[in-house]
Design an enzyme around this catalytic site. Structure first.
Site, PDB file in Angstrom:
ATOM      1  N   ARG A  69       1.032  -1.211   0.518  1.00  0.00           N
ATOM      2  CA  ARG A  69       0.044   0.095   0.234  1.00  0.00           C
ATOM      3  C   ARG A  69       0.870   1.253   0.038  1.00  0.00           C
ATOM      4  NH1 ARG A  69      -5.988  -0.019   1.824  1.00  0.00           N
ATOM      5  NH2 ARG A  69      -6.587  -2.403   2.747  1.00  0.00           N
ATOM      6  N   SER A  99      -6.305   5.950   0.436  1.00  0.00           N
ATOM      7  CA  SER A  99      -4.675   6.315   0.735  1.00  0.00           C
ATOM      8  C   SER A  99      -5.019   6.056   2.476  1.00  0.00           C
ATOM      9  CB  SER A  99      -3.658   7.319   0.299  1.00  0.00           C
ATOM     10  OG  SER A  99      -5.679   7.812   0.076  1.00  0.00           O
TER      11      SER A  99
END
Lengths: 219, 219
Positions: free
Chosen positions: B84, B111
């Site tokens: 990520r 995010s």
């Protein structure tokens, strides 16, 4: 639903404003001009000159320079073969996005291995090979091969890298101790004239004429 | 001469046509609008609506959608924390290129980790923090936080993912068994009204007004 990335939770999000609308705004067609060739063969010179010529015609281009991207997106990559491959894959993916955004994307990279260049061409599952050029998400990728003899590049040696490579201070340098696979299917080939590189504006003019003939300079 | 990537042979190539020239051509300023929030909070809806509104004003924008990029540039990445992080780093780098190209780049990603978002802000060594906003190579990165309660997102569940996560069929799902760090310094916060998301055009209008006030909609 996709299973890419070992996950089921990736969807493709469609945008109502698409490539056609952006091309209309810009009055041009998004595409990729990929410049390949040895270090010192004039890739960056052509990229800058082409960008100038397009700007003079009111066209929006953007240069993806292999060296510059190694300061950012690709700063985690080195120069071994698999890193070069990943470097070119990422630049190809980003170039595709820029073409989709409607820009004339000028990618300037040594891109020495044929298989990596071919992978850029074949990047999309829905790609249509049309002789040597390719629809990338509706965008063409056209190769420009800076066909300059090694001796000429080494004589120019604008960054002093050949000297370092010959002295063994740089390993795996394309043309010296790492191969450059000659393109088999490039759209444009820029050649020396009387042992020197053509003038930047002459090289750029050749590419602009090509883009014009292909209809890229209008929407 | 740089030593990035364990190599000395990387130079920064300057282009004569720069950001200012491209901005002039487009009559806008390149910048990044980064939309963060839970799955189902309306990020993609806002991104599309914003793109529409900007197009109606003759402005060129491009959406970087986190899910879409996982089909291309980031297809080698999964969903563990380090992936990520790398996913967001790459999107940040590409967003920076689009802003440098003069576009209003709309990045739409969950995010979830504050440290990754902060890394995007701090991406460039020459970045100037100006309160909550940042010059990225002369471009701002502005955050839009979709501040929708988990219950609302889960009720919407447009992709059916919360159901799968609650059933344990997706692991590490943000908001369920993976954290979302609330933004501390976002420029725009979109809030629910009477328990529902605002209309897309209302959300987009809020961002357009912000961009207009900041002078991004002219060169």
């Amino acid at each position: 639903m996709s299973t890419i990335g070992n996950s089921m939770n990736i969807f493709w999000q469609e945008s109502p404003i698409g490539k056609l609308e952006r091309q209309k705004l810009l009055n041009q067609k998004g595409c990729v001009v990929w410049i390949t060739g040895l270090s010192g063969s004039g890739k960056s010179t052509l990229a800058c000159s082409l960008s100038n010529e397009l700007y003079a015609r009111g066209k929006l281009s953007y240069i993806l320079d292999g060296d510059n991207l190694r300061h950012g997106l690709n700063k985690d990559l080195g120069f071994k073969a698999e890193d070069r491959t990943e470097n070119i894959r990422r630049v190809g993916e980003v170039a595709k996005l820029f073409a989709d955004a409607g820009l004339i994307c000028i990618a300037s990279l040594i891109s020495p291995y044929r298989k990596d260049r071919d992978a850029c061409r074949a990047m999309l599952p829905d790609s249509n090979f049309i002789e040597a050029s390719l629809f990338l998400n509706g965008s063409h990728l056209d190769y420009v091969f800076m066909n300059m003899p090694l001796a000429l590049c080494e004589e120019r040696d604008p960054k002093g890298l050949y000297k370092l490579a010959r002295a063994g201070k740089i390993k795996g340098f394309t043309g010296i101790d790492d191969p450059y696979d000659l393109p088999l299917n490039c759209e444009i080939e820029i050649n020396q004239k009387d042992g020197v590189c053509p003038m930047p504006s002459a090289m750029a003019g050749e590419v602009v004429t090509y883009l014009e003939d292909k209809g890229y300079l209008q929407d």
